[in-house]
Design a protein around this motif. Structure first.
Motif, PDB file in Angstrom:
ATOM      1  N   PRO A 104      49.719  52.865  27.053  1.00 56.12           N
ATOM      2  CA  PRO A 104      49.172  52.032  25.982  1.00 56.12           C
ATOM      3  C   PRO A 104      50.114  50.880  25.630  1.00 56.12           C
ATOM      4  CG  PRO A 104      48.821  54.338  25.486  1.00 56.12           C
ATOM      5  CD  PRO A 104      49.697  54.297  26.713  1.00 56.12           C
ATOM      6  N   GLY A 105      49.528  49.713  25.439  1.00 60.81           N
ATOM      7  CA  GLY A 105      50.304  48.534  25.076  1.00 60.81           C
ATOM      8  C   GLY A 105      50.655  47.630  26.237  1.00 60.81           C
ATOM      9  N   GLU A 106      50.517  48.140  27.482  1.00 56.69           N
ATOM     10  CA  GLU A 106      50.777  47.262  28.629  1.00 56.69           C
ATOM     11  C   GLU A 106      49.686  46.199  28.721  1.00 56.69           C
ATOM     12  OE1 GLU A 106      52.427  48.718  32.310  1.00 56.69           O
ATOM     13  OE2 GLU A 106      52.487  50.767  31.499  1.00 56.69           O
ATOM     14  N   ARG A 107      50.053  45.021  29.258  1.00 55.08           N
ATOM     15  CA  ARG A 107      49.166  43.873  29.268  1.00 55.08           C
ATOM     16  C   ARG A 107      48.482  43.726  30.618  1.00 55.08           C
ATOM     17  NH1 ARG A 107      53.334  41.366  26.067  1.00 55.08           N
ATOM     18  NH2 ARG A 107      53.229  42.425  24.064  1.00 55.08           N
ATOM     19  N   ILE A 108      47.186  43.419  30.572  1.00 55.15           N
ATOM     20  CA  ILE A 108      46.392  43.189  31.774  1.00 55.15           C
ATOM     21  C   ILE A 108      45.724  41.823  31.652  1.00 55.15           C
ATOM     22  CG2 ILE A 108      44.516  44.011  33.245  1.00 55.15           C
ATOM     23  CD1 ILE A 108      46.890  45.905  33.134  1.00 55.15           C
ATOM     24  N   VAL A 109      46.000  40.933  32.585  1.00 59.21           N
ATOM     25  CA  VAL A 109      45.364  39.612  32.606  1.00 59.21           C
ATOM     26  C   VAL A 109      43.970  39.750  33.219  1.00 59.21           C
ATOM     27  CG1 VAL A 109      45.427  37.330  33.697  1.00 59.21           C
ATOM     28  CG2 VAL A 109      47.480  38.269  32.614  1.00 59.21           C
ATOM     29  N   LEU A 110      42.984  39.130  32.583  1.00 58.72           N
ATOM     30  CA  LEU A 110      41.602  39.134  33.059  1.00 58.72           C
ATOM     31  C   LEU A 110      41.261  37.714  33.482  1.00 58.72           C
ATOM     32  CD1 LEU A 110      40.034  41.189  30.120  1.00 58.72           C
ATOM     33  CD2 LEU A 110      41.184  42.041  32.151  1.00 58.72           C
ATOM     34  N   ARG A 111      41.254  37.480  34.786  1.00 58.29           N
ATOM     35  CA  ARG A 111      41.019  36.120  35.307  1.00 58.29           C
ATOM     36  C   ARG A 111      39.592  36.032  35.864  1.00 58.29           C
ATOM     37  NH1 ARG A 111      41.545  33.092  40.102  1.00 58.29           N
ATOM     38  NH2 ARG A 111      42.289  30.953  39.750  1.00 58.29           N
ATOM     39  N   TYR A 112      38.717  35.403  35.102  1.00 61.10           N
ATOM     40  CA  TYR A 112      37.306  35.340  35.458  1.00 61.10           C
ATOM     41  C   TYR A 112      36.767  33.927  35.219  1.00 61.10           C
ATOM     42  CZ  TYR A 112      37.258  40.408  35.819  1.00 61.10           C
ATOM     43  OH  TYR A 112      37.515  41.694  36.206  1.00 61.10           O
ATOM     44  N   GLY A 113      35.629  33.648  35.859  1.00 59.75           N
ATOM     45  CA  GLY A 113      34.995  32.350  35.727  1.00 59.75           C
ATOM     46  C   GLY A 113      33.707  32.409  34.926  1.00 59.75           C
ATOM     47  N   GLY A 114      33.071  31.250  34.767  1.00 53.53           N
ATOM     48  CA  GLY A 114      31.869  31.152  33.952  1.00 53.53           C
ATOM     49  C   GLY A 114      30.689  31.935  34.495  1.00 53.53           C
ATOM     50  N   GLY A 115      30.672  32.186  35.794  1.00 55.68           N
ATOM     51  CA  GLY A 115      29.588  32.963  36.377  1.00 55.68           C
ATOM     52  C   GLY A 115      29.844  34.456  36.380  1.00 55.68           C
ATOM     53  N   ASP A 116      30.972  34.878  35.790  1.00 57.06           N
ATOM     54  CA  ASP A 116      31.399  36.285  35.857  1.00 57.06           C
ATOM     55  C   ASP A 116      31.340  36.982  34.505  1.00 57.06           C
ATOM     56  OD1 ASP A 116      32.192  35.790  38.570  1.00 57.06           O
ATOM     57  OD2 ASP A 116      34.063  34.929  37.817  1.00 57.06           O
ATOM     58  N   TRP A 117      30.506  36.497  33.589  1.00 57.03           N
ATOM     59  CA  TRP A 117      30.560  37.024  32.233  1.00 57.03           C
ATOM     60  C   TRP A 117      30.263  38.511  32.150  1.00 57.03           C
ATOM     61  CZ3 TRP A 117      32.453  36.035  27.610  1.00 57.03           C
ATOM     62  CH2 TRP A 117      32.908  34.733  27.349  1.00 57.03           C
ATOM     63  N   ALA A 128      30.826  40.870  34.479  1.00 53.65           N
ATOM     64  CA  ALA A 128      32.000  41.571  34.995  1.00 53.65           C
ATOM     65  C   ALA A 128      33.165  41.466  34.014  1.00 53.65           C
ATOM     66  CB  ALA A 128      32.396  41.006  36.356  1.00 53.65           C
ATOM     67  N   TYR A 129      33.332  40.288  33.425  1.00 50.68           N
ATOM     68  CA  TYR A 129      34.407  40.101  32.458  1.00 50.68           C
ATOM     69  C   TYR A 129      34.208  40.997  31.236  1.00 50.68           C
ATOM     70  CZ  TYR A 129      37.110  38.018  28.690  1.00 50.68           C
ATOM     71  OH  TYR A 129      37.959  37.844  27.625  1.00 50.68           O
ATOM     72  N   VAL A 180      46.481  42.313  37.134  1.00 51.47           N
ATOM     73  CA  VAL A 180      45.443  41.292  36.988  1.00 51.47           C
ATOM     74  C   VAL A 180      44.122  41.872  37.473  1.00 51.47           C
ATOM     75  CG1 VAL A 180      44.663  38.975  37.659  1.00 51.47           C
ATOM     76  CG2 VAL A 180      47.112  39.439  37.396  1.00 51.47           C
ATOM     77  N   LEU A 181      43.098  41.753  36.664  1.00 55.08           N
ATOM     78  CA  LEU A 181      41.745  42.086  37.081  1.00 55.08           C
ATOM     79  C   LEU A 181      40.990  40.798  37.365  1.00 55.08           C
ATOM     80  CD1 LEU A 181      40.795  44.938  34.563  1.00 55.08           C
ATOM     81  CD2 LEU A 181      41.228  45.170  37.019  1.00 55.08           C
ATOM     82  N   HIS A 182      40.182  40.800  38.414  1.00 53.46           N
ATOM     83  CA  HIS A 182      39.426  39.603  38.794  1.00 53.46           C
ATOM     84  C   HIS A 182      38.142  40.040  39.484  1.00 53.46           C
ATOM     85  CE1 HIS A 182      40.473  40.128  43.060  1.00 53.46           C
ATOM     86  NE2 HIS A 182      41.693  40.455  42.637  1.00 53.46           N
ATOM     87  N   PRO A 183      37.158  39.151  39.612  1.00 54.19           N
ATOM     88  CA  PRO A 183      35.902  39.527  40.252  1.00 54.19           C
ATOM     89  C   PRO A 183      36.048  39.587  41.767  1.00 54.19           C
ATOM     90  CG  PRO A 183      35.836  37.233  39.597  1.00 54.19           C
ATOM     91  CD  PRO A 183      37.119  37.790  39.045  1.00 54.19           C
ATOM     92  N   PRO A 184      35.139  40.282  42.449  1.00 53.03           N
ATOM     93  CA  PRO A 184      35.191  40.323  43.913  1.00 53.03           C
ATOM     94  C   PRO A 184      35.113  38.921  44.511  1.00 53.03           C
ATOM     95  CG  PRO A 184      33.666  41.972  43.072  1.00 53.03           C
ATOM     96  CD  PRO A 184      34.065  41.130  41.899  1.00 53.03           C
ATOM     97  N   GLY A 185      35.894  38.710  45.540  1.00 46.27           N
ATOM     98  CA  GLY A 185      35.890  37.422  46.222  1.00 46.27           C
ATOM     99  C   GLY A 185      36.818  36.391  45.629  1.00 46.27           C
ATOM    100  N   ALA A 186      37.395  36.670  44.465  1.00 50.58           N
ATOM    101  CA  ALA A 186      38.320  35.722  43.841  1.00 50.58           C
ATOM    102  C   ALA A 186      39.745  36.041  44.268  1.00 50.58           C
ATOM    103  CB  ALA A 186      38.212  35.797  42.322  1.00 50.58           C
ATOM    104  N   HIS A 187      40.537  35.000  44.401  1.00 48.80           N
ATOM    105  CA  HIS A 187      41.928  35.181  44.823  1.00 48.80           C
ATOM    106  C   HIS A 187      42.825  34.303  43.968  1.00 48.80           C
ATOM    107  CE1 HIS A 187      40.657  37.426  48.381  1.00 48.80           C
ATOM    108  NE2 HIS A 187      39.744  36.481  48.583  1.00 48.80           N
ATOM    109  N   LEU A 188      43.966  34.849  43.585  1.00 51.17           N
ATOM    110  CA  LEU A 188      44.940  34.061  42.846  1.00 51.17           C
ATOM    111  C   LEU A 188      45.603  33.048  43.764  1.00 51.17           C
ATOM    112  CD1 LEU A 188      46.670  36.819  40.705  1.00 51.17           C
ATOM    113  CD2 LEU A 188      45.312  34.926  39.839  1.00 51.17           C
TER     114      LEU A 188
END
Length: 351
Positions: free
Chosen positions: A54-67, A69-70, A108-116
């Motif tokens: 608990p308390g650890e941080r997770i970045v959620l990197r999503y786009g406008g078409g991923d609402w 999933a986000y 980091v969580l992201h949608p399928p097909g997305a890459h940092l």
């Protein structure tokens, strides 16, 4: 009936009461409350099975078409007792790298097909899709304690228009304040659907996510804003409430798209993120004659507290009438209340 202590508690309540009710629509994707809850719980279990505390941080990197999933990722992170750090995929690599480093993210969580972008992910920080983590959670049975309302739940980074983006924290209780468990008191009851086109990772976008959880109306998120598409979605869903920023409102009015589609279903036009210029407010009143024009104002640091002003076309020079005087006060600089007719500072009460 009181309010929920956390947003995951609100989601659990809505899923229990109306599991098949659509909560959120984005493009071809529809998320019901039942599916939202089940997927968020599986994701939370998967995250904790990775050894996260608990308390650890997770970045959620999503786009406008991923609402959709986000939405699953966000509520799953909160249900696991972790801290969500929303990040739009529109942000430049340098901004993404800053958010990852400054927040101290574990993953980091992201949608399928997305890459940092190359070089953005720090050493020791993992990246995965929410579907991968959901599958990990579905294969395990984890006992999850309910999040503490006083614990940190979110870090939202400011736009950084005046410098490096700053992280603004909010607790679970802060995010859920003002939400209700009483079906008779749900906001936006005049609408079957409400429509917005705000990106992930913005204060306006987060407000829409809470609206999707709390309101009587189903949220419709446009993947990106174009005037014609926005007006067409109003017609398609008979949207009773629409939410814009002033720049979107100007584009919509200049395009004349509201004259090409049936938009008479609109009863509320909400503008946020900046002051609504008088000519734009008047234009919206003419384009949506059956709607109340409302100017919402807050800052990332103050949210979810906000000032709600009802625009009056008969008094266009006024920023609007407060929707409620209960939590507003006009004061001197030191907080002393002023009598009616005196100019001063606007103070907003917040628990």
């Amino acid at each position: 009936m009181g309010g929920p202590s956390t947003l995951p508690a609100l989601l659990a309540h809505r899923a229990g009461a109306e599991p098949d009710r659509p909560a959120l629509i984005c493009g071809p994707h529809t998320l019901t409350f039942g599916a939202w809850y089940a997927r968020a719980m599986a994701l939370a279990s998967g995250l904790r099975s990775r050894g996260l505390e608990p308390g650890e941080r997770i970045v959620l990197r999503y786009g406008g078409g991923d609402w959709t999933a986000y939405a699953v990722a966000y509520c799953g992170v909160l249900r696991a007792g972790l801290v969500a750090v929303p990040l739009s995929d529109r942000q430049a690599p340098a901004v993404a790298a800053h958010v990852l480093a400054d927040s101290g993210a574990s993953g980091v969580l992201h949608p399928p097909g997305a890459h940092l972008p190359d070089g953005v992910l720090p050493d020791g920080v993992w990246a995965a899709t929410e579907e991968e983590v959901e599958a990990e959670g579905a294969a395990r049975t984890a006992v999850l304690r309910a999040p503490d309302p006083g614990a940190r739940a979110q870090i939202l980074y400011t736009s950084g228009t005046t410098g490096t983006p700053k992280g603004v924290t909010a607790t679970h209780g802060n995010l859920a304040h003002g939400c209700t468990l009483d079906e008779r008191r749900r906001p936006l009851r005049h609408s079957r659907h409400f429509l917005h086109a705000f990106p992930v990772g913005t204060n306006a976008g987060q407000t829409m996510l809470v609206n999707a959880l709390d309101s009587a109306a189903t949220a419709v998120a446009a993947p990106q804003f174009t005037p014609g598409r926005f007006a067409r979605l109003i017609q398609e869903y008979e949207a009773g409430s629409i939410f814009l920023v002033p720049s979107m409102a100007i584009e919509l009015l200049n395009s004349a798209s509201t004259g090409r589609y049936a938009t008479d279903s609109v009863r509320l036009v909400g503008s946020t993120a900046a002051a609504l210029p008088q000519p734009v407010a008047l234009g919206l009143a003419r384009a949506f004659p059956r709607a109340q024009i409302v100017n919402y104002y807050t800052s990332t640091e103050a949210a979810p507290a906000q000032v709600t002003l009802l625009f009056d076309p008969e008094r266009p020079d006024s920023p609007g009438r407060p929707a409620s005087l209960r939590d507003l006060r006009i004061t001197t600089a030191d907080g002393t209340p002023l009598p009616p007719g005196e100019a001063g500072e606007v103070w907003l009460r917040w628990p």
